[in-house]
Design a protein around this motif. Structure first.
Motif, short mmCIF file in Angstrom:
data_model
loop_
_atom_site.label_atom_id
_atom_site.label_comp_id
_atom_site.label_asym_id
_atom_site.label_seq_id
_atom_site.Cartn_x
_atom_site.Cartn_y
_atom_site.Cartn_z
N LEU A 91 56.32 45.50 61.06
CA LEU A 91 56.61 44.06 61.10
C LEU A 91 55.36 43.21 61.12
CD1 LEU A 91 59.61 44.13 63.58
CD2 LEU A 91 59.70 43.71 61.13
N ILE A 92 54.30 43.71 61.73
CA ILE A 92 53.07 42.92 61.73
C ILE A 92 51.94 43.71 61.10
CG2 ILE A 92 53.48 41.25 63.60
CD1 ILE A 92 52.42 43.18 65.58
N GLU A 93 51.08 42.97 60.43
CA GLU A 93 49.92 43.55 59.77
C GLU A 93 49.01 44.17 60.83
OE1 GLU A 93 48.71 44.57 56.29
OE2 GLU A 93 50.16 42.93 56.40
N SER A 94 48.65 45.43 60.62
CA SER A 94 47.82 46.09 61.61
C SER A 94 46.36 45.65 61.50
CB SER A 94 47.92 47.60 61.43
OG SER A 94 47.12 48.25 62.36
N VAL A 95 45.79 45.28 62.61
CA VAL A 95 44.37 44.89 62.66
C VAL A 95 43.71 45.76 63.72
CG1 VAL A 95 42.74 43.02 63.01
CG2 VAL A 95 45.03 42.52 62.16
N THR A 96 42.54 46.32 63.38
CA THR A 96 41.83 47.14 64.35
C THR A 96 40.57 46.41 64.83
OG1 THR A 96 42.61 49.09 63.17
CG2 THR A 96 40.86 49.42 64.78
N TYR A 97 40.43 46.33 66.13
CA TYR A 97 39.22 45.72 66.68
C TYR A 97 38.32 46.82 67.20
CZ TYR A 97 42.58 41.87 66.87
OH TYR A 97 43.55 40.96 66.56
N ASN A 98 37.03 46.63 67.00
CA ASN A 98 36.07 47.58 67.55
C ASN A 98 35.38 46.89 68.73
OD1 ASN A 98 33.92 49.19 68.18
ND2 ASN A 98 33.35 49.62 66.06
N ILE A 99 35.77 47.28 69.92
CA ILE A 99 35.18 46.66 71.11
C ILE A 99 34.21 47.65 71.72
CG2 ILE A 99 35.68 45.53 73.33
CD1 ILE A 99 38.59 45.16 72.25
N GLY A 100 32.96 47.48 71.38
CA GLY A 100 31.91 48.37 71.91
C GLY A 100 32.20 49.83 71.64
N GLY A 101 32.68 50.14 70.45
CA GLY A 101 32.92 51.53 70.10
C GLY A 101 34.32 52.01 70.42
N VAL A 102 35.09 51.20 71.15
CA VAL A 102 36.49 51.55 71.44
C VAL A 102 37.38 50.87 70.42
CG1 VAL A 102 38.31 51.50 73.18
CG2 VAL A 102 35.93 51.69 73.89
N PHE A 103 38.19 51.64 69.76
CA PHE A 103 39.05 51.06 68.72
C PHE A 103 40.41 50.68 69.30
CE2 PHE A 103 35.89 53.41 66.41
CZ PHE A 103 35.54 52.51 65.42
N VAL A 104 40.73 49.41 69.16
CA VAL A 104 41.99 48.92 69.69
C VAL A 104 42.72 48.20 68.57
CG1 VAL A 104 43.08 47.55 71.49
CG2 VAL A 104 40.84 48.53 71.90
N THR A 105 43.97 48.57 68.34
CA THR A 105 44.73 47.85 67.32
C THR A 105 45.48 46.69 67.97
OG1 THR A 105 46.65 49.25 67.62
CG2 THR A 105 45.08 49.93 65.93
N ASN A 106 45.78 45.69 67.16
CA ASN A 106 46.59 44.58 67.68
C ASN A 106 47.95 45.08 68.15
OD1 ASN A 106 47.40 45.17 65.11
ND2 ASN A 106 47.78 43.04 64.50
N MET A 107 48.42 46.16 67.50
CA MET A 107 49.71 46.74 67.87
C MET A 107 49.69 47.27 69.30
SD MET A 107 52.41 47.02 65.99
CE MET A 107 52.31 47.65 64.32
N LYS A 108 48.63 47.99 69.62
CA LYS A 108 48.52 48.56 70.97
C LYS A 108 48.47 47.46 72.01
CE LYS A 108 46.71 53.14 70.37
NZ LYS A 108 45.64 53.64 69.48
N ILE A 109 47.68 46.42 71.72
CA ILE A 109 47.58 45.30 72.66
C ILE A 109 48.96 44.69 72.86
CG2 ILE A 109 46.58 43.02 73.05
CD1 ILE A 109 44.16 43.95 71.42
#
Ligand SMILES: Nc1ncnc2c1ncn2[C@@H]1O[C@H](COP(=O)(O)OP(=O)(O)OP(=O)(O)O)[C@@H](O)[C@H]1O
Ligand SMILES: [Mg+2]
Lengths: 237, 321
Positions: free
Chosen positions: B140-158
């Motif tokens: 349903l939502i476009e997946s975006v991955t953020y790189n926070i100091g080497g930790v990968f977090v997707t908008n989905m997980k948040i």
């Protein structure tokens, strides 16, 4: 008649606890049921509150309505029959105030609820001091006050009380019974169950004596207090 | 083991724990008021996911997808979650009314197998209706991955963690502030007396099933977004593990169920890197398929030392009037 009970039979499994009891209560009266342990006093109150099933031959009418047509919670919220159960049975995990408010669950008259809570606190000032305290941490006497207060909030036509004197010091007992007298003066009919027969008969206008699930005797309190049988069995000679 | 590696696993554990926590709440709430475990709850989670799939598909067909969509994806998602929670609440109501209410006075074992049977009915109904194959949950939502100091977090997980926490907070407020929540707490303490103060016991019981089922539906949709393949038995393993979380949290404790859900997610996720470290240190070749064996041995150990769970009451007597 406010409450008419005819042929009240109650079975606990295979054991018959009540063998056809007849009972009548007039509006505004104070009535007591006395009897030994296991006579069926609490069972009678539970049957009126519809907490336990009754026999097929039993008839109960309350202010012209068939009591048996009402679910247990509606007996309280629609008919105004409140019940202070044996052992008080407060919600110990709820505060004093929450216990009072829960008893108004089905009530919509918000303003009257506020007034009634004030009234409970004026009858039992101790409860107001402890309104945010968990009911489970109250002293025995305070718990009894809250149990009566809770019943007062839930329904006011008739109050069924199961041994309110239990565990109370004599002085406190007097003040609890004074409070009940006052509640009665304000229009609540009272049906009191007591082990302490002398106390109950001094308090009530009429009494019923239960023996092993049978109605042994009934009549005016003065007459029962003077009755030699009653004296011997329940008043210590 | 580096800090980023630890953080990465922590993020994954939070997401995984969200599912457990949301499902565990349903077990715990029902247990706290009726002293029975609704063993159909895992399958209600499955039904919730499928209802979510249906609602999402329908909404997407209505508003369109891609550049021509009438509404952004997150709006569709919000509506999918809300509508599905509402619809799945009815599944809970039916389960309570048909499966449990008639057995209120029956031995506990009868109620327990009722849950298992309802579970089987839900699973096989699904197979009959959906043909038994796995189905894909729409993204349903476009997946975006953020790189926070080497930790990968997707908008989905948040989103998954935030929605879960939001629902838990809402439940907490409901239980502590509303009169319905007050009635639930009273019922958890002594359900026999509840009708005696004029509170309709059956209504509260039904409501509790409905809320638990709605939360399971939310979990089902969030799960479908994270692992977009649904199958009729998806609720079995997840459901049992969430049940473990409910017990671990302390029977009937809402706060406990949430914390234990996250804790279980954490133990499961962290077991895999732990196995790798052990392999490296001792030059072993243990597979990550040992994960559940190890993770649940840890749970067993915790229970041995805390038999009533993390927040459980040592003894709770439900008296009869
Ligand atoms: N839940 C129950 N299951 C089986 N028997 C019961 C149950 N409750 C009461 N009884 C039996 O029914 C009879 C009447 O009990 P009841 O509680 O009405 O007595 P009571 O007059 O209130 O006594 P007490 O003064 O001790 O409170 C007793 O013989 C009791 O053992
Ligand atoms: Mg008794």
């Amino acid at each position: 008649m406010m409450l008419t009970i005819k042929n009240l039979y109650v079975d606990y499994g295979k054991i018959r606890a009540l063998h056809g009891i007849d009972l009548e209560i007039e509006e505004g009266e104070i009535i007591t049921i006395i009897g030994a342990n296991g006579a069926g006093k609490s069972t009678t109150l539970r049957a009126i509150s519809r907490m336990i099933p009754v026999g097929p031959e039993t008839r109960m009418t309350f202010m012209g309505q068939d009591l048996l047509k009402f679910a247990p919670d509606k007996v309280v919220s629609r008919l105004g029959i409140s019940h202070v159960p044996e052992g008080r049975r407060l919600f110990g995990n709820l505060t004093v105030m929450e216990n009072l408010k829960l008893a108004c669950f089905a009530r919509k008259d918000t303003q009257q609820i506020q007034k009634d809570i004030k009234r409970v606190f004026s009858i039992f000032p101790r409860l107001e001091e402890r309104s945010t305290q968990k009911a489970g941490t109250l002293s025995g006497g305070e718990q009894q006050m809250l149990a009566i207060g809770r019943a007062f909030m839930s329904g006011r036509k008739i109050m069924l009380l199961d041994e309110p004197s239990m565990g109370l010091a004599p002085l406190l007992m007097v003040s609890v019974f004074d409070a009940l007298k006052e509640i009665n003066r304000e229009g609540t009919t009272i049906l009191l169950v007591e082990q302490n027969a002398r106390l109950a008969l001094q308090f009530a206008q009429r009494g019923y004596v239960l023996e092993n699930g049978h109605l042994a005797l009934s009549g005016k309190s003065e007459d029962l207090l003077a009755d030699p049988e009653v004296k011997k069995a329940y008043l210590g000679g | 083991m580096s800090f980023t590696f630890l953080m990465q696993n922590l993020v994954n554990a939070l997401q995984w724990g969200s599912f457990y926590a949301l499902i565990a709440l349903g077990y715990s709430m029902v247990y706290s008021i009726l002293m029975l475990f609704n063993f159909a709850h895992g399958d209600i989670f499955m039904v919730g996911a499928y209802i979510g799939l249906g609602v999402a598909t329908l909404l997407l067909a209505l508003v369109g997808t891609g550049a021509g969509a009438m509404l952004p994806g997150w709006v569709v998602l919000v509506f999918t979650i809300l509508i599905s929670m509402f619809l799945t609440a009815f599944v809970g109501l039916i389960v309570e009314r048909v499966g449990y209410r008639p057995l209120r006075e029956a031995p506990r074992a009868s109620a327990a197998i009722t849950g298992l049977m309802i579970g089987i009915i839900l699973e096989t109904s699904n197979i009959i209706l959906m043909g038994g194959q796995r189905v894909k949950f729409p993204q349903l939502i476009e997946s975006v991955t953020y790189n926070i100091g080497g930790v990968f977090v997707t908008n989905m997980k948040i989103m998954i963690v935030l929605v879960s926490l939001g629902l838990m907070l809402a439940l907490h407020l409901f239980v502590t502030r509303s009169k319905w929540g007050m009635a639930m707490r009273a019922m958890a303490f002594d359900y026999v007396v509840v009708p005696l103060v004029g509170v309709p016991l059956n209504t509260i019981a039904a409501m509790t099933f409905a809320i638990g089922s709605a939360l399971a539906a939310a979990a089902g949709i969030l799960f479908g977004l994270a692992y977009p393949v649904l199958d009729p038995f998806m609720g079995v393993s997840l459901g049992w593990k969430a049940f473990v979380a409910a017990i671990l949290g302390g029977r009937g404790s809402i706060m406990g169920a949430c914390l234990a859900g996250f804790m279980l997610g954490f133990i499961e996720i962290m077991t895999v890197p732990a196995i790798q470290i052990v392999n490296r240190l001792f030059n072993l070749n243990l597979g990550s398929n040992l994960r559940d064996l190890i993770a649940y041995s840890i749970v067993l150990l915790i229970l041995i030392f805390r038999p009533h769970g993390l927040f459980g009451e040592p003894y709770s007597a439900k008296l009869r009037l």
